[in-house]
Design an enzyme around this catalytic site. Structure first.
Site, mmCIF file in Angstrom:
data_model
loop_
_atom_site.group_PDB
_atom_site.id
_atom_site.type_symbol
_atom_site.label_atom_id
_atom_site.label_comp_id
_atom_site.label_asym_id
_atom_site.label_seq_id
_atom_site.Cartn_x
_atom_site.Cartn_y
_atom_site.Cartn_z
ATOM 1 N N GLU A 184 0.817 -1.212 0.000
ATOM 2 C CA GLU A 184 0.000 0.000 0.000
ATOM 3 C C GLU A 184 0.853 1.266 0.000
ATOM 4 O O GLU A 184 0.524 2.254 -0.659
ATOM 5 C CB GLU A 184 -0.927 0.022 1.220
ATOM 6 N N CYS A 236 -0.160 0.111 7.672
ATOM 7 C CA CYS A 236 -0.679 0.553 6.380
ATOM 8 C C CYS A 236 -2.064 1.193 6.526
ATOM 9 O O CYS A 236 -2.424 2.061 5.731
ATOM 10 C CB CYS A 236 -0.744 -0.619 5.413
ATOM 11 N N ARG A 271 11.439 -24.241 -5.609
ATOM 12 C CA ARG A 271 12.559 -23.838 -4.745
ATOM 13 C C ARG A 271 12.550 -22.333 -4.498
ATOM 14 O O ARG A 271 12.829 -21.867 -3.404
ATOM 15 C CB ARG A 271 13.887 -24.243 -5.384
ATOM 16 N N LEU A 285 21.362 -27.364 -4.570
ATOM 17 C CA LEU A 285 20.140 -26.841 -3.941
ATOM 18 C C LEU A 285 19.953 -25.344 -4.189
ATOM 19 O O LEU A 285 19.465 -24.607 -3.334
ATOM 20 C CB LEU A 285 20.128 -27.150 -2.439
ATOM 21 N N ARG A 333 17.868 -22.299 -10.386
ATOM 22 C CA ARG A 333 18.431 -22.059 -11.714
ATOM 23 C C ARG A 333 17.335 -22.181 -12.766
ATOM 24 O O ARG A 333 16.646 -23.186 -12.844
ATOM 25 C CB ARG A 333 19.546 -23.069 -12.022
ATOM 26 N N GLY A 348 15.891 -37.625 0.770
ATOM 27 C CA GLY A 348 15.507 -38.747 -0.071
ATOM 28 C C GLY A 348 14.344 -39.527 0.490
ATOM 29 O O GLY A 348 13.571 -39.034 1.321
ATOM 30 N N ARG A 362 13.924 -41.903 2.710
ATOM 31 C CA ARG A 362 13.752 -42.095 4.159
ATOM 32 C C ARG A 362 13.283 -40.812 4.830
ATOM 33 O O ARG A 362 12.445 -40.848 5.743
ATOM 34 C CB ARG A 362 15.052 -42.591 4.795
#
Length: 380
Positions: free
Chosen positions: A56, A88, A187, A207, A210, A313, A315
Site C-alpha cells: 500500500e 498501512c 525452490r 540446492l 536455476r 531422499g 527415508r
C-alpha cells in the site's frame, strides 16, 4: 458483497503485482496493491521483502495527491500495527482514500484489524473480493499463522514403477529438463529446501535456483528476482562433507545459507567442521525413523521459515509422511520403467491399503512427456 467486473480486474492486477516478490518476503506474505481514481490506475505497488514498506505504501507514493478520494485494491487486509514498518491502515487514512477493497483478512493477532481502524476513520471498506485466489497465493503464510509451523511441500520425481533412483544411485536425473525448471520454481517459492545426508553424499546437490519455471503460481507482471532458499540437511551423525556443493556460493554470487540438523549424540569435531564450512548446526531429539521432524519444523518456524520444500531422499520423505506433516505434494512422473531401485518412500509401511495415504490431485499437466501432478495428501 457484490463486486463489479471492474473491481475484479483491479484485484487481479494486484494479485499479479504481488507475484513479483515470490520467494522474497518470508515470513511476511506477498501482497500487491492498486490505487484507482476516476476509472484509471494512478498507483501500484507490492511488498518486495520483509523489513521494507508494504504494498500500500509503494502504491500511495506512486499515486501522490491522486490518492485522495481514490479506491485502493489490496490482496491482504491492511496491517494495523507498528512492526518494522508503520501500519498501512494509518497510511491509507492519512492519504485520504475513500474506499479500500481487500481480498483476504490478515490472520495475525497483532497485525490484523486494519479494516476496523479504516472504518472508524470513515473509509468505506469491502472485503472478500477474490478471497480464494488470495489465500491460495499465500498458502504458506496462512498455514504458518494457523498451525505455528512451516507449510511442507513434498516434491519428488519418479518413474512409472515408483522409483526415484537406481539402486546404484549416481545422481542420474529421473525427470526431464522442463520438469526440473518447474521444480526450481518451487525452490524459489519456498523459504527453505530439505534433503537427507544420504542425498548430499550420493548426489551432491547444489540446492540452488536455476532457470525456474513459475507455472505453479499465478500470472506475473514479470518474474521475481531469483534467490536461493535456506538449505536444510537432516544428518543425525553430522557426516555431511564440508566440500559438498551446497556450501558453495550461489549462481548469483550470494553466500550459501545452510542449516544442518544433527542428532544429540553427533561427534563434536564433525559439528565444528560443519560450522567452519559456514553451516548452522542444531541438535534435535530422535523421532520415529530418524530425527524428530516435529522438532525440526518447530525450529524452522522459530527462525521465521514459513514454508519448506521437502526434496528427499526416500527415508526423509517417509519420516514426514509417517508423521502426517506433508501438506501438499508435487510429483513429476517420467515415462520410464526402471525395475529394481529406490522407492518413493522408505523406512516404514502403513501395513494395508485401507490405512494407506491417499493422494488427491488438484492439478495436472504434461511437461514434454513427463506428467506433473500436484495435490494434497489425506490420511484416515
Amino acid at each position: 458483497m457484490a463486486f463489479s467486473d471492474r473491481d475484479a480486474r483491479y484485484m487481479r492486477r494486484a494479485l499479479a503485482l504481488a507475484e513479483r516478490a515470490r520467494g522474497h518476503t518470508s515470513p511476511n506474505p506477498i501482497v500487491g496493491a492498486v490505487v484507482v481514481k476516476d476509472g484509471r490506475i494512478v498507483g501500484e505497488g507490492f511488498h518486495p521483502r520483509a523489513g521494507e514498506p508494504h504494498a500500500e505504501v509503494f502504491a500511495l507514493r506512486q499515486a501522490g495527491e491522486a490518492a485522495r478520494g481514490a479506491t485502493v485494491y489490496v490482496t491482504l487486509e491492511p496491517c494495523n500495527h507498528h512492526g518494522r514498518t508503520p501500519p498501512c491502515s494509518l497510511a491509507l487514512i492519512e492519504a485520504g482514500v475513500s474506499r479500500v477493497v481487500y481480498a483476504a483478512a490478515d490472520p495475525g493477532k497483532t497485525s490484523g484489524g486494519g479494516a476496523g481502524r479504516l472504518q472508524r476513520a470513515g473509509v468505506r471498506v469491502e472485503a472478500g473480493l477474490l478471497q480464494e485466489e488470495a489465500r491460495a497465493q499465500n498458502r504458506a503464510f496462512f498455514h504458518a499463522a494457523a498451525f505455528g509451523r512451516p507449510f511442507v511441500l513434498w516434491k519428488a520425481a519418479l518413474t512409472l514403477d515408483g522409483r526415484v533412483a537406481a539402486s546404484s544411485r549416481g545422481g542420474e536425473a529421473v525427470s526431464n529438463a522442463l520438469s526440473h525448471h518447474v521444480a526450481h520454481g518451487y525452490r524459489q517459492a519456498c523459504a527453505a529446501v530439505a534433503v537427507g545426508a544420504g542425498t548430499v553424499r550420493g548426489d551432491d546437490p547444489a540446492l540452488t535456483v536455476r532457470e525456474p519455471d513459475f507455472r505453479p503460481f499465478a500470472a506475473m507482471v514479470e518474474p521475481p528476482p531469483l534467490r536461493d532458499p535456506l538449505k536444510v540437511i537432516f544428518d543425525s551423525r553430522a557426516k555431511t562433507p564440508p566440500s559438498a556443493r551446497l556450501f558453495e556460493p550461489g549462481p548469483r554470487g550470494e553466500p550459501a545459507r545452510v542449516l544442518v540438523f544433527t542428532g544429540q549424540g553427533a561427534d563434536q569435531k564433525r559439528i565444528e567442521t560443519l560450522e567452519k564450512a559456514g553451516a548452522g548446526v542444531v541438535a534435535l531429539p530422535a523421532g520415529e525413523g530418524g530425527l524428530s521432524v516435529e522438532a525440526a519444523l518447530a525450529e524452522l518456524y522459530r527462525r521465521g521459515v514459513d514454508s519448506l520444500l521437502l526434496e528427499g531422499g526416500p527415508r526423509l520423505a517417509g519420516s514426514f509422511v509417517r508423521a502426517g506433516l506433508v501438506d501438499r505434494a508435487a510429483f513429476f512422473v517420467a515415462p520410464r520403467i526402471l525395475g529394481e531401485g529406490r522407492g518413493l518412500i522408505e523406512g516404514f509401511s502403513f501395513g494395508s491399503m485401507k490405512k494407506a495415504v491417499r493422494f488427491l490431485p488438484e492439478r495436472s499437466e504434461a511437461l514434454e512427456g513427463d506428467l506433473w501432478i500436484e495435490g494434497r495428501l489425506e490420511v484416515d
